[in-house]
Design an enzyme around this catalytic site. Structure first.
Site, PDB file in Angstrom:
ATOM      1  N   HIS A 198     -21.029  21.321 -56.797  1.00 16.36           N
ATOM      2  CA  HIS A 198     -21.455  22.274 -57.826  1.00 16.36           C
ATOM      3  C   HIS A 198     -21.564  21.595 -59.184  1.00 16.36           C
ATOM      4  O   HIS A 198     -21.071  20.478 -59.375  1.00 16.36           O
ATOM      5  CB  HIS A 198     -20.410  23.389 -57.944  1.00 16.36           C
ATOM      6  CG  HIS A 198     -19.127  22.868 -58.516  1.00 16.36           C
ATOM      7  ND1 HIS A 198     -18.203  22.180 -57.751  1.00 16.36           N
ATOM      8  CD2 HIS A 198     -18.637  22.865 -59.775  1.00 16.36           C
ATOM      9  CE1 HIS A 198     -17.198  21.805 -58.510  1.00 16.36           C
ATOM     10  NE2 HIS A 198     -17.433  22.194 -59.761  1.00 16.36           N
TER      11      HIS A 198
ATOM     12  N   THR B 188     -20.468  22.716 -63.003  1.00 14.59           N
ATOM     13  CA  THR B 188     -19.829  23.728 -63.846  1.00 14.59           C
ATOM     14  C   THR B 188     -20.734  24.021 -65.033  1.00 14.59           C
ATOM     15  O   THR B 188     -21.206  23.093 -65.704  1.00 14.59           O
ATOM     16  CB  THR B 188     -18.459  23.236 -64.346  1.00 14.59           C
ATOM     17  OG1 THR B 188     -17.599  23.031 -63.228  1.00 14.59           O
ATOM     18  CG2 THR B 188     -17.819  24.243 -65.294  1.00 14.59           C
TER      19      THR B 188
ATOM     20  N   THR C 133     -19.349  16.656 -60.047  1.00 10.37           N
ATOM     21  CA  THR C 133     -18.245  15.738 -59.733  1.00 10.37           C
ATOM     22  C   THR C 133     -18.237  15.432 -58.234  1.00 10.37           C
ATOM     23  O   THR C 133     -18.386  16.338 -57.418  1.00 10.37           O
ATOM     24  CB  THR C 133     -16.890  16.386 -60.093  1.00 10.37           C
ATOM     25  OG1 THR C 133     -16.917  16.791 -61.462  1.00 10.37           O
ATOM     26  CG2 THR C 133     -15.731  15.424 -59.873  1.00 10.37           C
TER      27      THR C 133
ATOM     28  N   HIS D  73     -22.753  17.793 -65.033  1.00  5.01           N
ATOM     29  CA  HIS D  73     -22.607  16.829 -63.933  1.00  5.01           C
ATOM     30  C   HIS D  73     -22.094  17.528 -62.692  1.00  5.01           C
ATOM     31  O   HIS D  73     -21.560  18.634 -62.767  1.00  5.01           O
ATOM     32  CB  HIS D  73     -21.611  15.742 -64.343  1.00  5.01           C
ATOM     33  CG  HIS D  73     -20.237  16.290 -64.578  1.00  5.01           C
ATOM     34  ND1 HIS D  73     -19.854  16.840 -65.779  1.00  5.01           N
ATOM     35  CD2 HIS D  73     -19.185  16.434 -63.740  1.00  5.01           C
ATOM     36  CE1 HIS D  73     -18.619  17.280 -65.680  1.00  5.01           C
ATOM     37  NE2 HIS D  73     -18.189  17.056 -64.445  1.00  5.01           N
TER      38      HIS D  73
HETATM   39  P1  A2P Z   1     -15.704  20.410 -62.194  1.00  2.24           P
HETATM   40  O1  A2P Z   1     -16.174  19.288 -61.335  1.00  2.24           O
HETATM   41  O2  A2P Z   1     -15.531  21.678 -61.454  1.00  2.24           O
HETATM   42  O3  A2P Z   1     -16.586  20.632 -63.384  1.00  2.24           O
HETATM   43  P2  A2P Z   1     -11.216  17.571 -66.838  1.00  2.24           P
HETATM   44  O4  A2P Z   1     -12.132  17.726 -68.019  1.00  2.24           O
HETATM   45  O5  A2P Z   1     -10.431  18.793 -66.516  1.00  2.24           O
HETATM   46  O6  A2P Z   1     -10.398  16.349 -66.936  1.00  2.24           O
HETATM   47  O7  A2P Z   1     -12.160  17.377 -65.593  1.00  2.24           O
HETATM   48  C1  A2P Z   1     -13.199  16.461 -65.577  1.00  2.24           C
HETATM   49  C2  A2P Z   1     -14.140  16.819 -64.426  1.00  2.24           C
HETATM   50  O8  A2P Z   1     -13.474  16.629 -63.181  1.00  2.24           O
HETATM   51  C3  A2P Z   1     -14.601  18.248 -64.440  1.00  2.24           C
HETATM   52  O9  A2P Z   1     -15.966  18.215 -64.114  1.00  2.24           O
HETATM   53  C4  A2P Z   1     -13.744  18.959 -63.421  1.00  2.24           C
HETATM   54  O10 A2P Z   1     -14.221  20.062 -62.746  1.00  2.24           O
HETATM   55  C5  A2P Z   1     -13.399  17.843 -62.467  1.00  2.24           C
HETATM   56  N1  A2P Z   1     -12.022  18.007 -61.967  1.00  2.24           N
HETATM   57  C6  A2P Z   1     -10.892  18.149 -62.711  1.00  2.24           C
HETATM   58  N2  A2P Z   1      -9.796  18.206 -61.929  1.00  2.24           N
HETATM   59  C7  A2P Z   1     -10.238  18.113 -60.649  1.00  2.24           C
HETATM   60  C8  A2P Z   1      -9.607  18.128 -59.368  1.00  2.24           C
HETATM   61  N3  A2P Z   1      -8.291  18.229 -59.231  1.00  2.24           N
HETATM   62  N4  A2P Z   1     -10.397  18.006 -58.270  1.00  2.24           N
HETATM   63  C9  A2P Z   1     -11.722  17.903 -58.377  1.00  2.24           C
HETATM   64  N5  A2P Z   1     -12.384  17.895 -59.549  1.00  2.24           N
HETATM   65  C10 A2P Z   1     -11.659  17.993 -60.675  1.00  2.24           C
END
Ligand code: A2P
Length: 219
Positions: A150, A152, A72, A70
């Site tokens: 992006h 991940t 975010t 996904h």
């Molecule tokens: P990303 O979007 O880079 O993949 P988690 O599993 O750590 O709870 O995170 C869930 C999703 O939200 C993941 O896709 C993660 O990173 C994103 N994410 C986590 N923490 C943050 C943050 N502080 N700001 C923005 N995106 C975040």
């Protein structure tokens, strides 16, 4: 009167359709496999904590991969993050919710911490992009809106997914300063560039289109 209240998700984002998700995982796999075998890469392993010319299996190095691919938009942490409520109330977010969007991948990249796909947002997609996403990650820099977007693809051990967007902004910062990276030849028919400190980027000459649904993840 109603007792119903919107529940805020862990995060909002664009979720890849199954076919495109499988396809991107396959592309990521090939990218990591081929980059790991590239002579120029093998000569530059120190940023990855390895000695040069030793084998580094990038598929194992980035073994931690997301359950659902996904992009975010807003991380809400069920409402604990500042601005979550306001974001959820945005007209573009309410209107776009559960709708299909076609995203465009413009590059693949790795750093010693993360592997990801750079997403280039359209004007319409920028309407559901939080206005402070870039500033939140890099408070000292003024970076173009949407430059953190992006997907991940994988993280090194002990690295959190959130790092991928921060790493991408590091590339964007260098590019904004006029740094293009050192051309290291071709990989998968695209140009592979090296930016020091273990930062590699594969720029896709033809952007990869992927089908997604804009929604929330409630975990
Ligand atoms: P990303 O979007 O880079 O993949 P988690 O599993 O750590 O709870 O995170 C869930 C999703 O939200 C993941 O896709 C993660 O990173 C994103 N994410 C986590 N923490 C943050 C943050 N502080 N700001 C923005 N995106 C975040």
């Amino acid at each position: 009167p109603t007792l119903e209240k919107d529940i805020l998700p862990l995060y909002f984002g664009w979720f890849l359709a199954k076919r495109d998700e499988d396809n991107l995982r396959k592309t990521a796999h090939e990218f990591l496999e081929q980059l790991g075998n590239l002579k120029a890469f093998k000569k530059r392993l120190q940023a990855f904590g390895r000695e040069d010319k030793h084998k580094l299996d990038l598929l194992k190095y980035f073994a931690k991969t997301p359950n659902i691919l996904h992009c975010t938009t807003k991380f809400c942490d069920y409402g604990k993050m500042p601005g979550s409520e306001e974001y959820a109330q945005l007209e573009a977010v309410r209107k776009g919710y559960s709708k299909a969007f076609t995203l465009h991948i413009s590059a693949l990249f790795i750093t010693p911490r993360t592997a990801g796909a750079q997403v280039e947002l359209t004007q319409e997609q920028l309407h559901v992009w939080p206005s402070d996403a870039e500033r939140e990650a890099m408070p000292k820099d003024v970076l173009p809106r949407g430059s953190r977007a992006h997907i991940t693809l994988g993280c090194a051990a002990d690295v959190q997914d959130v790092q991928t967007g921060i790493d991408l902004l590091e590339f964007v910062k260098l590019q904004q300063a006029g740094r293009e990276g050192e051309n290291m030849g071709e990989l998968l028919g695209s140009k592979i560039s090296y930016y020091d400190n273990g930062m590699w980027m594969l720029a896709l000459p033809r952007k990869k289109e992927i089908k997604t649904i804009f929604s929330g993840y409630y975990g």
